[in-house]
Scaffold this motif. Structure first.
Motif, PDB file in Angstrom:
ATOM      1  N   ILE A 368       0.854  -1.186   0.000  1.00  0.00           N
ATOM      2  CA  ILE A 368       0.000   0.000   0.000  1.00  0.00           C
ATOM      3  C   ILE A 368       0.884   1.227   0.000  1.00  0.00           C
ATOM      4  O   ILE A 368       1.914   1.274   0.673  1.00  0.00           O
ATOM      5  CB  ILE A 368      -0.955   0.030   1.218  1.00  0.00           C
ATOM      6  N   SER A 369       0.510   2.209  -0.807  1.00  0.00           N
ATOM      7  CA  SER A 369       1.197   3.493  -0.822  1.00  0.00           C
ATOM      8  C   SER A 369       0.198   4.565  -0.409  1.00  0.00           C
ATOM      9  O   SER A 369      -0.821   4.763  -1.074  1.00  0.00           O
ATOM     10  CB  SER A 369       1.750   3.801  -2.225  1.00  0.00           C
ATOM     11  N   ALA A 370       0.497   5.231   0.730  1.00  0.00           N
ATOM     12  CA  ALA A 370      -0.381   6.283   1.236  1.00  0.00           C
ATOM     13  C   ALA A 370       0.433   7.549   1.511  1.00  0.00           C
ATOM     14  O   ALA A 370       0.195   8.264   2.480  1.00  0.00           O
ATOM     15  CB  ALA A 370      -1.089   5.815   2.509  1.00  0.00           C
ATOM     16  N   VAL A 371       1.389   7.830   0.640  1.00  0.00           N
ATOM     17  CA  VAL A 371       2.268   8.991   0.797  1.00  0.00           C
ATOM     18  C   VAL A 371       1.446  10.279   0.767  1.00  0.00           C
ATOM     19  O   VAL A 371       0.565  10.452  -0.086  1.00  0.00           O
ATOM     20  CB  VAL A 371       3.330   9.011  -0.320  1.00  0.00           C
ATOM     21  N   ASN A 372       1.725  11.178   1.714  1.00  0.00           N
ATOM     22  CA  ASN A 372       1.076  12.491   1.772  1.00  0.00           C
ATOM     23  C   ASN A 372      -0.441  12.416   1.956  1.00  0.00           C
ATOM     24  O   ASN A 372      -1.167  13.312   1.522  1.00  0.00           O
ATOM     25  CB  ASN A 372       1.391  13.311   0.512  1.00  0.00           C
ATOM     26  N   CYS A 373      -0.923  11.366   2.603  1.00  0.00           N
ATOM     27  CA  CYS A 373      -2.339  11.344   3.025  1.00  0.00           C
ATOM     28  C   CYS A 373      -2.396  12.089   4.350  1.00  0.00           C
ATOM     29  O   CYS A 373      -2.420  11.490   5.433  1.00  0.00           O
ATOM     30  CB  CYS A 373      -2.834   9.911   3.155  1.00  0.00           C
ATOM     31  N   THR A 374      -2.411  13.396   4.261  1.00  0.00           N
ATOM     32  CA  THR A 374      -2.177  14.246   5.433  1.00  0.00           C
ATOM     33  C   THR A 374      -3.343  14.278   6.414  1.00  0.00           C
ATOM     34  O   THR A 374      -3.196  14.772   7.528  1.00  0.00           O
ATOM     35  CB  THR A 374      -1.848  15.687   4.973  1.00  0.00           C
ATOM     36  N   SER A 375      -4.511  13.756   6.015  1.00  0.00           N
ATOM     37  CA  SER A 375      -5.650  13.681   6.939  1.00  0.00           C
ATOM     38  C   SER A 375      -5.868  12.270   7.485  1.00  0.00           C
ATOM     39  O   SER A 375      -6.744  12.062   8.320  1.00  0.00           O
ATOM     40  CB  SER A 375      -6.932  14.148   6.227  1.00  0.00           C
ATOM     41  N   LEU A 376      -5.087  11.308   7.026  1.00  0.00           N
ATOM     42  CA  LEU A 376      -5.290   9.915   7.424  1.00  0.00           C
ATOM     43  C   LEU A 376      -5.018   9.739   8.917  1.00  0.00           C
ATOM     44  O   LEU A 376      -3.941  10.077   9.409  1.00  0.00           O
ATOM     45  CB  LEU A 376      -4.371   9.005   6.614  1.00  0.00           C
ATOM     46  N   GLU A 377      -6.012   9.183   9.620  1.00  0.00           N
ATOM     47  CA  GLU A 377      -5.904   9.010  11.063  1.00  0.00           C
ATOM     48  C   GLU A 377      -5.953   7.551  11.499  1.00  0.00           C
ATOM     49  O   GLU A 377      -5.214   7.139  12.389  1.00  0.00           O
ATOM     50  CB  GLU A 377      -7.034   9.781  11.769  1.00  0.00           C
ATOM     51  N   GLU A 378      -6.830   6.768  10.891  1.00  0.00           N
ATOM     52  CA  GLU A 378      -7.076   5.416  11.371  1.00  0.00           C
ATOM     53  C   GLU A 378      -6.809   4.369  10.295  1.00  0.00           C
ATOM     54  O   GLU A 378      -7.090   4.582   9.114  1.00  0.00           O
ATOM     55  CB  GLU A 378      -8.530   5.275  11.833  1.00  0.00           C
ATOM     56  N   LEU A 379      -6.272   3.235  10.738  1.00  0.00           N
ATOM     57  CA  LEU A 379      -6.103   2.067   9.888  1.00  0.00           C
ATOM     58  C   LEU A 379      -7.034   0.983  10.413  1.00  0.00           C
ATOM     59  O   LEU A 379      -6.848   0.482  11.523  1.00  0.00           O
ATOM     60  CB  LEU A 379      -4.651   1.568   9.929  1.00  0.00           C
ATOM     61  N   SER A 380      -8.047   0.651   9.641  1.00  0.00           N
ATOM     62  CA  SER A 380      -8.974  -0.389  10.074  1.00  0.00           C
ATOM     63  C   SER A 380      -8.365  -1.777   9.960  1.00  0.00           C
ATOM     64  O   SER A 380      -8.870  -2.728  10.550  1.00  0.00           O
ATOM     65  CB  SER A 380     -10.264  -0.326   9.235  1.00  0.00           C
ATOM     66  N   CYS A 381      -7.284  -1.897   9.173  1.00  0.00           N
ATOM     67  CA  CYS A 381      -6.625  -3.197   9.006  1.00  0.00           C
ATOM     68  C   CYS A 381      -5.856  -3.529  10.274  1.00  0.00           C
ATOM     69  O   CYS A 381      -5.207  -2.662  10.851  1.00  0.00           O
ATOM     70  CB  CYS A 381      -5.649  -3.148   7.842  1.00  0.00           C
ATOM     71  N   HIS A 382      -5.868  -4.787  10.665  1.00  0.00           N
ATOM     72  CA  HIS A 382      -5.159  -5.170  11.884  1.00  0.00           C
ATOM     73  C   HIS A 382      -3.691  -5.449  11.625  1.00  0.00           C
ATOM     74  O   HIS A 382      -2.900  -5.553  12.551  1.00  0.00           O
ATOM     75  CB  HIS A 382      -5.817  -6.399  12.520  1.00  0.00           C
TER      76      HIS A 382
END
Length: 612
Positions: A368-382
């Motif tokens: 997974i690439s989530a570079v610069n997801c500046t609002s990302l707070e939670e990861l539902s994946c365990h």
């Protein structure tokens, strides 16, 4: 005699009836060819990169058994004599003959013709229409070419490559059984009406045709078409409404066009494997309108990067064959929970989606690439899941995701280690995989200042000595985890030239020195991010540049443990792609941890992560 210093192979007449092959490639002092009238059985003549060679003698007509003539990179060659006497000639390759302005008359037994990068070539003789045995014609980069004769008589033609022929205003007529048309980066405005009769055409590439105004609806008569590429045809603003009738179509690439709306009939393309709409926003960047995605049962790759999408369809999870999903540089706030149904998904890209707050639960993923997801707070994946010890690299990249909830992310990290511990279910599997030298690297990057506490060995700086517990090499040993904290002293570092960030990376490497049982020191250097087994790279500059301290964890490092004792030394360092040190980016902390497999006989003393 390749790469010789000969100016001439021989002078005058020589009777060489047994001569079948002449190879003088790279003979840059060669000025002229000999008299060929005494070599009637010559079958192959190779003069590639004979840069001073300027003239072919008329005696070449005597080579009635010549099958192949290669003149690649003969930059001084200006003309070729009549070749109609070469009754056996099947291949004529004249690539990169930059001064060649005209072509000779040719025998009609030719099967392959290539004039790639003959930049001075102006026209092709009309007599070419009689070469009905030619299977492949390569006209790439013939930038002075003004016309191509009617080729409908070439009943054997399977491939026509016509790239960057910028003075060519009209495409040629071609036989209806042609299979491949690569008509890339030309200044054509429309396709010939006869294209609708190309019932054998399988591959149509029109990329970078910036003046092509439209794709006619008649193209939907091409029932054999498997690949349609219109990438960067910037004036095309729609696909034919009945594109769904192209029942053989497997790949559509319309990235960079002005298309804003996808025809609903696309759901009828049951064989479609790859679909690219990246950069399709329509006029004024209003955003791509997605239809229901039902029916695309075999779609494996979907590219919707930079499409101005503000809302994703709820039924995204119906694409059950999907392996690659690129949604980066869009403006949606959430991804439908149905994405959990994508059991084959191997790569998800949501980089630069600055509004997304929660990453939904995924059944499996490889990267997974989530570079610069500046609002990302939670990861539902365990956890970050890599389901087998195979050769694939697994990466979870959360560079510059500064709002990530630390508790949520720590749970994610712990779950990842437990996943890795549970991968091996038998002693035999671990034994075979390790001793074969296979390594299934996985890596994670995220903003943080400290090495995780569950790492057994931690140190400040870029060096660490590791004294391992006794019997560490017990057969349930799975792999090492290595970790570094990297710091940048220049968070706003700029590239020297615009676009440099596309190919400039900072590579974080390690050098591991192992004390072996016979007291020798053996060294194993692996590039952590782009080595024998690719794990991660940090952009040197540009949008994905690391803008604060980040932790990088790499899993999957293994040694041939039967050679090793119990002492290790690790050094971590940062280099650019030229192996030079990078002053503004360095390793400030490092750590090492041993991971052991679960559910094995006679487990070792350590069982993975100590809980805080």
């Amino acid at each position: 005699m390749p790469n010789s210093n000969l100016e001439e192979l021989w002078s005058g007449f020589l009777q060489l009836v047994n001569f079948k092959r002449v190879d003088l490639r790279g003979s840059q002092q060669l000025i002229r060819c000999p008299d060929f009238s005494g070599t009637p059985n010559l079958e192959s003549l190779i003069l590639n990169l004979c840069t001073r060679f300027s003239e072919i003698p008329s005696s070449i007509q005597h080579l009635t058994k010549l099958e192949s003539l290669y003149l690649i990179g003969c930059q001084s060659l200006t003309s070729i004599p009549d070749c109609t006497g070469l009754k056996s000639l099947k291949q004529l390759i004249l690539c990169f003959c930059s001064k060649l302005k005209g072509l000779p008359e040719l025998p009609n037994n030719l099967e392959r013709l290539s004039f790639n990068s003959c930049k001075s070539l102006v026209e092709i003789p009309s007599s070419f229409k009689y070469l009905n045995k030619v299977e492949s014609l390569d006209l790439r980069n013939c930038k002075s070419l003004t016309s191509i004769p009617d080729l409908r008589g070439w009943k054997s033609l399977k491939y026509l490559g016509c790239w960057r022929c910028w003075k060519l205003k009209m495409l040629p007529e071609v036989p209806n059984n042609i299979e491949r048309l690569h008509l890339i980066d030309n200044l054509i405005e429309e396709l010939p009406p006869s294209f609708e009769d190309l019932n054998g055409l399988k591959y149509l590439y029109l990329n970078n045709s910036s003046t092509l105004k439209s794709l006619p609806s008649s193209i939907c008569k091409l029932k054999s078409l498997e690949t349609l590429c219109l990438f960067d045809c910037s004036k095309i603003d729609k696909l034919p409404d009945n594109i769904g009738t192209l029942e053989s179509l497997r790949s559509i690439d319309v990235g960079g066009t002005a298309i804003r709306e996808i025809p609903p009939s696309i759901s009828c393309l049951k064989r479609l494997d790859s679909l690219n709409f990246s950069g399709c926003k329509g006029e004024n960047a209003v955003g791509l309108i997605l239809p229901p995605l039902l029916g695309l049962d075999n779609l494996r790759k979907l590219y919707l990067s930079d499409c101005g999408i503000t809302e994703l369809p709820d039924n995204l999870g119906c694409l059950t064959s999907l392996e690659t999903l690129c949604l980066d540089r869009n403006s949606f706030q959430s991804i439908a929970g149905s994405i959990i149904n994508l059991s084959k998904l191997r790569f998800l890209d949501i980089s630069n989606c600055e509004r997304i707050k929660v990453l939904p639960k995924l059944r499996y993923w490889t990267s997974i690439s989530a570079v610069n997801c500046t609002s990302l707070e939670e990861l539902s994946c365990h956890s970050f899941h890599n389901n087998s010890f195979d050769d694939e690299t697994a990466v979870a990249n959360f560079t510059n995701c500064f709002k990530l909830n630390r508790n949520s992310f720590n749970y994610f990290l712990e779950g990842t280690v437990l996943e890795m511990q549970g991968l091996a279910t038998s002693i035999k599997e671990i034994y075979n995989q390790v001793y074969d030298g296979k390594s299934p690297p996985a890596s994670i990057c995220y903003p943080e200042n400290d090495i995780p506490k569950w790492f057994s060995f931690r140190n400040t700086g870029s060096f660490i000595n590791v004294k391992l517990p006794s019997h560490w090499f017990n057969y349930n040993f799975l792999c090492f985890a290595l970790s570094v904290v990297v710091m940048t002293s220049d968070p706003d570092h700029q590239c020297d030239h615009q676009g440099d960030y596309d190919d400039k990376y900072s590579n974080i490497n390690y050098e591991g020195v192992v004390k072996s049982k016979d007291e020798d020191q053996c060294c194993d250097r692996i590039n952590v991010f782009r080595g024998s087994y690719s794990l991660f790279q940090v952009p040197y500059c540009g949008p994905g540049y690391v803008r604060s301290n980040h932790v990088i964890i790499g899993f999957g490092y293994r040694f041939f443990r039967e050679l090793c004792d119990d002492e290790f030394f690790f050094r971590f360092y940062v280099e650019d792609e030229n192996k030079s040190n990078i002053e503004h980016f360095k390793v400030v902390k490092c750590g090492v941890h041993l991971i052991f497999g679960l559910h094995l006989e006679n487990p070792g003393d350590e069982q993975g992560i100590p809980r805080d």
